[in-house]
Design a protein around this motif. Structure first.
Motif, PDB file in Angstrom:
ATOM      1  N   SER A  34       0.816  -1.206   0.000  1.00  0.00           N
ATOM      2  CA  SER A  34       0.000   0.000   0.000  1.00  0.00           C
ATOM      3  C   SER A  34       0.853   1.261   0.000  1.00  0.00           C
ATOM      4  N   ALA A  35       0.225   2.372  -0.328  1.00  0.00           N
ATOM      5  CA  ALA A  35       0.915   3.659  -0.347  1.00  0.00           C
ATOM      6  C   ALA A  35       1.366   4.076   1.039  1.00  0.00           C
ATOM      7  N   THR A  36       0.697   3.588   2.077  1.00  0.00           N
ATOM      8  CA  THR A  36       1.040   3.978   3.446  1.00  0.00           C
ATOM      9  C   THR A  36       2.095   3.070   4.076  1.00  0.00           C
ATOM     10  N   SER A  37       2.446   1.971   3.410  1.00  0.00           N
ATOM     11  CA  SER A  37       3.486   1.087   3.931  1.00  0.00           C
ATOM     12  C   SER A  37       4.825   1.803   3.889  1.00  0.00           C
ATOM     13  N   ILE A  38       5.793   1.299   4.621  1.00  0.00           N
ATOM     14  CA  ILE A  38       7.099   1.949   4.664  1.00  0.00           C
ATOM     15  C   ILE A  38       7.737   2.013   3.285  1.00  0.00           C
ATOM     16  N   HIS A  39       7.490   0.992   2.471  1.00  0.00           N
ATOM     17  CA  HIS A  39       8.060   0.994   1.122  1.00  0.00           C
ATOM     18  C   HIS A  39       7.220   1.827   0.157  1.00  0.00           C
ATOM     19  N   GLY A  40       5.939   1.919   0.425  1.00  0.00           N
ATOM     20  CA  GLY A  40       5.111   2.829  -0.367  1.00  0.00           C
ATOM     21  C   GLY A  40       5.528   4.267  -0.165  1.00  0.00           C
ATOM     22  N   VAL A  41       5.770   4.630   1.085  1.00  0.00           N
ATOM     23  CA  VAL A  41       6.242   5.985   1.395  1.00  0.00           C
ATOM     24  C   VAL A  41       7.616   6.219   0.769  1.00  0.00           C
ATOM     25  N   GLY A  42       8.467   5.199   0.821  1.00  0.00           N
ATOM     26  CA  GLY A  42       9.787   5.317   0.215  1.00  0.00           C
ATOM     27  C   GLY A  42       9.714   5.514  -1.291  1.00  0.00           C
ATOM     28  N   ASP A  43       8.804   4.808  -1.945  1.00  0.00           N
ATOM     29  CA  ASP A  43       8.647   4.962  -3.394  1.00  0.00           C
ATOM     30  C   ASP A  43       8.189   6.371  -3.754  1.00  0.00           C
ATOM     31  N   ALA A  44       7.265   6.904  -2.967  1.00  0.00           N
ATOM     32  CA  ALA A  44       6.795   8.269  -3.221  1.00  0.00           C
ATOM     33  C   ALA A  44       7.946   9.260  -3.059  1.00  0.00           C
ATOM     34  N   ARG A  45       8.782   9.021  -2.046  1.00  0.00           N
ATOM     35  CA  ARG A  45       9.949   9.882  -1.823  1.00  0.00           C
ATOM     36  C   ARG A  45      10.901   9.794  -3.016  1.00  0.00           C
ATOM     37  N   PHE A  46      11.155   8.581  -3.496  1.00  0.00           N
ATOM     38  CA  PHE A  46      12.041   8.378  -4.647  1.00  0.00           C
ATOM     39  C   PHE A  46      11.505   9.106  -5.882  1.00  0.00           C
ATOM     40  N   ALA A  47      10.208   8.969  -6.131  1.00  0.00           N
ATOM     41  CA  ALA A  47       9.603   9.633  -7.291  1.00  0.00           C
ATOM     42  C   ALA A  47       9.752  11.145  -7.195  1.00  0.00           C
ATOM     43  N   SER A  48       9.547  11.684  -5.998  1.00  0.00           N
ATOM     44  CA  SER A  48       9.679  13.128  -5.793  1.00  0.00           C
ATOM     45  C   SER A  48      11.115  13.594  -6.019  1.00  0.00           C
ATOM     46  N   LEU A  49      12.066  12.826  -5.516  1.00  0.00           N
ATOM     47  CA  LEU A  49      13.475  13.189  -5.674  1.00  0.00           C
ATOM     48  C   LEU A  49      13.907  13.117  -7.135  1.00  0.00           C
ATOM     49  N   VAL A  50      13.426  12.101  -7.849  1.00  0.00           N
ATOM     50  CA  VAL A  50      13.768  11.989  -9.270  1.00  0.00           C
ATOM     51  C   VAL A  50      13.252  13.203 -10.036  1.00  0.00           C
ATOM     52  N   ALA A  51      12.003  13.584  -9.770  1.00  0.00           N
ATOM     53  CA  ALA A  51      11.432  14.757 -10.448  1.00  0.00           C
ATOM     54  C   ALA A  51      12.244  16.008 -10.131  1.00  0.00           C
ATOM     55  N   GLU A  52      12.606  16.156  -8.875  1.00  0.00           N
ATOM     56  CA  GLU A  52      13.370  17.334  -8.455  1.00  0.00           C
ATOM     57  C   GLU A  52      14.761  17.353  -9.089  1.00  0.00           C
ATOM     58  N   MET A  53      15.438  16.225  -9.063  1.00  0.00           N
ATOM     59  CA  MET A  53      16.822  16.178  -9.522  1.00  0.00           C
ATOM     60  C   MET A  53      16.967  16.178 -11.040  1.00  0.00           C
ATOM     61  N   THR A  54      15.890  15.822 -11.749  1.00  0.00           N
ATOM     62  CA  THR A  54      15.947  15.850 -13.217  1.00  0.00           C
ATOM     63  C   THR A  54      15.255  17.076 -13.789  1.00  0.00           C
ATOM     64  N   GLY A  55      14.844  17.979 -12.918  1.00  0.00           N
ATOM     65  CA  GLY A  55      14.125  19.155 -13.399  1.00  0.00           C
ATOM     66  C   GLY A  55      12.802  18.811 -14.043  1.00  0.00           C
ATOM     67  N   GLY A  56      12.222  17.701 -13.631  1.00  0.00           N
ATOM     68  CA  GLY A  56      10.927  17.283 -14.161  1.00  0.00           C
ATOM     69  C   GLY A  56      11.004  16.505 -15.464  1.00  0.00           C
ATOM     70  N   SER A  57      12.206  16.244 -15.974  1.00  0.00           N
ATOM     71  CA  SER A  57      12.308  15.538 -17.258  1.00  0.00           C
ATOM     72  C   SER A  57      12.058  14.040 -17.115  1.00  0.00           C
ATOM     73  N   VAL A  58      12.183  13.522 -15.895  1.00  0.00           N
ATOM     74  CA  VAL A  58      11.857  12.121 -15.633  1.00  0.00           C
ATOM     75  C   VAL A  58      10.766  12.072 -14.567  1.00  0.00           C
ATOM     76  N   GLU A  59       9.674  11.455 -14.900  1.00  0.00           N
ATOM     77  CA  GLU A  59       8.562  11.290 -13.958  1.00  0.00           C
ATOM     78  C   GLU A  59       8.423   9.816 -13.609  1.00  0.00           C
ATOM     79  N   VAL A  60       8.453   9.517 -12.329  1.00  0.00           N
ATOM     80  CA  VAL A  60       8.206   8.161 -11.858  1.00  0.00           C
ATOM     81  C   VAL A  60       6.789   8.103 -11.312  1.00  0.00           C
ATOM     82  N   VAL A  61       5.963   7.269 -11.918  1.00  0.00           N
ATOM     83  CA  VAL A  61       4.577   7.102 -11.484  1.00  0.00           C
ATOM     84  C   VAL A  61       4.493   5.797 -10.693  1.00  0.00           C
ATOM     85  N   VAL A  62       4.172   5.902  -9.407  1.00  0.00           N
ATOM     86  CA  VAL A  62       4.132   4.727  -8.540  1.00  0.00           C
ATOM     87  C   VAL A  62       2.726   4.133  -8.533  1.00  0.00           C
ATOM     88  N   HIS A  63       2.655   2.833  -8.735  1.00  0.00           N
ATOM     89  CA  HIS A  63       1.373   2.108  -8.733  1.00  0.00           C
ATOM     90  C   HIS A  63       1.377   1.171  -7.524  1.00  0.00           C
TER      91      HIS A  63
END
Length: 331
Positions: A34-63
């Motif tokens: 689930s999104a609230t699991s420790i790994h779900g939260v981690g995935d959301a963090r990873f997606a946010s960091l990727v967007a930030e560090m690539t200037g939005g050129s890479v989007e990670v969509v977590v399912h």
């Protein structure tokens, strides 16, 4: 002439814009939890960091919650074949690919997060090699909080475990709990709640955190701590073809985001445990901690049986990792 220059400039501008657009990429990440699991939260963090560090050129969509139709057991092949760009996969599901992945869930082999992180650092090169041989790149791995047993009653003796229909998450758990007289069955996370609901199982081996993310208090009254049974890992891995298709700058950013997420996920365990136990109290879940030395010894014996079975399957490779870990631990 002026119109031709303007037209040429407009065409150049459009071409440049299209080129920039062509560099943008969307990557799908599958997670069975689930999104609230420790790994779900981690995935959301990873997606946010990727967007930030690539200037939005890479989007990670977590399912989350297996929404793409993949369970952890499906992830390795799906990513290797390019059907899925990224996956967050429980290590036990990778045991069929290579039994070395089961090292993190050996019962009672490590009992602290610090030991679990040391064990991962020792084994990481082997994990990376397996992914590389299968057209994938290991981005990072991070832990679950310590496992225990969710059930209606306290599971604080071997008598309580006798004949218990309990879900385990990998071969190690099945071996150990059957050694203790339980009727253990390995189930993917997506199958746990349906199996509880139909009475196919009476208990679940997982962390307190896992039970909270699955609202287990709707089915069970008790969580029994069993001496930090294990601190298993999830692995986040990406298709090599997908990674190779990124620009050098994007690749560097994705790896940097992965490293930061890994560190934050490991560091999050104490706070997650505090939050989890507060939620258990709010939902009237009884937490049982056994102080029975006879039970502890029986659990350790069962853990030794799982270790022997694992070493039989991994041979010299497994023994080398155990020796390297023990040497590092002794320093």
């Amino acid at each position: 002439m002026k119109h031709m220059l303007l037209a040429g400039a407009a065409a150049l501008s459009l071409t440049t814009a299209q080129a920039v657009k062509a560099e943008d990429i969307t990557l799908n990440l599958s997670n069975e939890y689930s999104a609230t699991s420790i790994h779900g939260v981690g995935d959301a963090r990873f997606a946010s960091l990727v967007a930030e560090m690539t200037g939005g050129s890479v989007e990670v969509v977590v399912h989350y919650g297996g929404a793409l139709g993949y369970k952890s057991a499906d992830h390795f092949d799906a990513v290797g074949e390019g059907a899925l760009e990224i996956a967050d996969t429980y290590g036990g599901a990778l045991g069929g690919i290579d039994p070395l992945f089961l090292i993190s869930s050996l019962p009672f082999f490590v009992t602290t997060v610090e030991e679990a992180e040391l064990l991962y650092s020792v084994a990481e090169p082997e994990f990376k090699r397996v992914f590389e041989e299968n057209d994938q790149i290991l981005l990072y791995a991070s832990p679950w909080p310590p496992s225990g047993i969710w059930a209606q009653d306290a599971m604080d003796s071997t008598a309580a475990l006798a004949g218990l229909k309990i879900r385990t998450y990998d071969k190690n758990g099945t071996t150990a709990l059957n050694e203790l007289g339980a009727a253990a069955v390995r189930l993917s996370w997506a199958d746990v709640v349906p199996s509880i609901s139909t009475g196919a199982i009476d208990a679940v081996l997982t962390s307190a955190e896992g039970g909270v993310s699955g609202s287990f208090w709707e089915h069970f009254d008790t969580f029994t701590e069993i001496y930090n049974y294990a601190i298993p890992l999830n692995f986040v891995h990406i298709s090599k073809d997908t990674f190779d298709g990124l620009s050098a700058e994007q690749q560097e950013a994705v790896l940097a985001a992965a490293a930061e997420t890994r560190d934050l996920n490991w560091a999050a365990i104490p706070d997650r445990l505090a939050t989890t136990y507060a939620e258990l109290a709010e939902n009237n879940v009884t937490v049982v901690t056994s102080n029975d030395d006879v039970y502890r010894d029986a659990l350790q014996t069962a853990g030794d049986a799982a270790l022997k079975d694992w070493l039989d399957s991994t041979g010299e490779r497994g023994q080398a990792l155990i020796d390297a870990f023990n040497a590092a631990k002794a320093q």
